[in-house]
Design a protein around this motif. Structure first.
Motif, mmCIF file in Angstrom:
data_model
loop_
_atom_site.group_PDB
_atom_site.id
_atom_site.type_symbol
_atom_site.label_atom_id
_atom_site.label_comp_id
_atom_site.label_asym_id
_atom_site.label_seq_id
_atom_site.Cartn_x
_atom_site.Cartn_y
_atom_site.Cartn_z
ATOM 1 N N CYS A 1 1.060 -1.075 -0.240
ATOM 2 C CA CYS A 1 -0.111 -0.456 0.128
ATOM 3 C C CYS A 1 1.103 1.288 0.219
ATOM 4 N N VAL B 1 -3.438 3.168 -2.116
ATOM 5 C CA VAL B 1 -3.817 1.957 -2.492
ATOM 6 C C VAL B 1 -2.800 1.258 -2.719
ATOM 7 N N MET C 1 -8.196 -7.911 -4.556
ATOM 8 C CA MET C 1 -7.839 -7.306 -5.436
ATOM 9 C C MET C 1 -8.335 -7.089 -7.312
ATOM 10 N N TYR D 1 -13.371 -0.754 -5.446
ATOM 11 C CA TYR D 1 -13.175 -1.336 -4.307
ATOM 12 C C TYR D 1 -12.550 -0.533 -3.369
ATOM 13 N N LEU E 1 -10.616 -0.795 0.621
ATOM 14 C CA LEU E 1 -9.630 -1.892 0.993
ATOM 15 C C LEU E 1 -9.443 -1.021 2.365
ATOM 16 N N ASP F 1 -13.981 -6.676 2.365
ATOM 17 C CA ASP F 1 -12.642 -5.970 1.823
ATOM 18 C C ASP F 1 -11.504 -6.749 0.684
ATOM 19 N N GLY G 1 -8.731 -5.631 0.801
ATOM 20 C CA GLY G 1 -7.324 -5.577 0.864
ATOM 21 C C GLY G 1 -7.534 -5.036 2.361
ATOM 22 N N CYS H 1 -5.327 -1.866 2.800
ATOM 23 C CA CYS H 1 -4.615 -0.785 2.719
ATOM 24 C C CYS H 1 -5.371 0.944 2.886
ATOM 25 N N THR I 1 -9.033 3.792 -1.685
ATOM 26 C CA THR I 1 -10.398 3.474 -2.419
ATOM 27 C C THR I 1 -9.552 3.348 -4.228
#
Length: 286
Positions: free
Chosen positions: A3, A46, A71, A93, A95, A102, A104, A106, A109
């Motif tokens: 991330c 992200v 993802m 998505y 995260l 979800d 992830g 991180c 989004t």
């Protein structure tokens, strides 16, 4: 999945983009479907920033990356779906919370645009005698991608048919191993007789080709049907085959027959009727 905040550092990104673009170009050149996924918007932390790209093949293999992890697996699935239905989509998505489903943690989004890369329509001409040569040349003039194939030496060659997109020398039942025949591929079988057809057609019927046409008389087709039914192929499957091939134009020469065949190919692809468009005017007009 790593991330990160802020603008994506280009670094190796240029090389990644080039690899994706080269793969996309190869897909078009080879008549293969694929899907392009591009990160178009991000917020917060992200794995990859806007502009990151990934090419998805029908089998789920990829070139490039949009971030890895769960993802990316979801985006690959969207890419495969786009290849199947031909529709672009934008997917988003969050995260933040694995427990909520979800893909992830991180904290940001991601929005990804997924676009199917439709290959050019391909015509595969099986049999490169006089009619096959005329069909291949006409299909190329019509701007199809054209693959020529023959099991006889010296027929499907650059010298015999210059300017085609691919040349295949293979036994009839091995053609599908040499050519990717998919829903964008029309097969024109202008073969020399029943022994070839008996080996070729079962393999073609196992593909997604929207058009399979076979040259020959009605009697030859009746004998072919009899032989293939004995092999266990149903008449419903055989109904996919256009035989005798082409529209009834009264064609005689190889070039005239080629026009008849390619007119039928275009009719099927464009969902036409083949009816005359002649208009006599409203009743009462002189």
């Amino acid at each position: 999945m790593a991330c990160a905040e802020g603008t994506h550092e280009r670094g190796d990104g240029v090389k990644e983009d080039r690899a994706v673009f080269e793969a996309a170009l190869a897909a078009q050149r080879n008549g293969q479907p694929a899907a392009l996924a591009v990160v178009i918007r991000t917020h917060g932390s992200v794995p990859r920033q806007a502009g990151s790209k990934m090419l998805v093949w029908p089998d789920g293999t990829i070139v490039g990356t949009v971030g890895g992890g769960q993802m990316e697996s979801l985006v690959i699935g969207e890419g495969q779906g786009a290849i199947r239905d031909g529709q672009s989509r934008v997917v988003s998505y969050n995260l933040t919370d694995l427990a909520s489903g979800d893909p992830g943690v991180c904290g940001g989004t991601v929005e990804v645009f997924v676009e199917p890369l439709t290959p050019p329509a391909t015509v595969v001409v099986v049999g490169c005698g006089h009619v096959g040569k005329a069909v291949a040349e006409l299909a190329k003039w019509l701007e199809f991608r054209v693959v020529v194939a023959d099991d006889r030496p010296g027929y499907a060659t650059e010298e015999q048919l210059p300017g085609m997109d691919a040349y295949i020398h293979a036994p009839p039942d091995e053609l599908v191993e040499q050519v990717d025949i998919n829903r964008f591929t029309c097969v024109v079988a202008v073969t020399r007789g029943l022994p070839v057809d008996e080996r070729l057609l079962p393999a073609l019927l196992a593909t997604d080709a929207p058009y399979i046409g076979l040259i020959g008389s009605r009697r030859r087709w009746a004998l072919t049907v009899e032989s293939l039914v004995e092999q266990g192929i149903s008449k419903d499957e055989l109904a996919r085959i256009h035989a005798p091939i082409g529209l009834e134009l009264g064609a005689e020469t190889p070039k005239e027959i080629a026009i008849s065949i390619m007119a039928e190919v275009i009719m099927v692809l464009r969902r036409g009727t083949g009816d005359s468009m002649r208009w006599m005017g409203p009743p009462g007009d002189s």
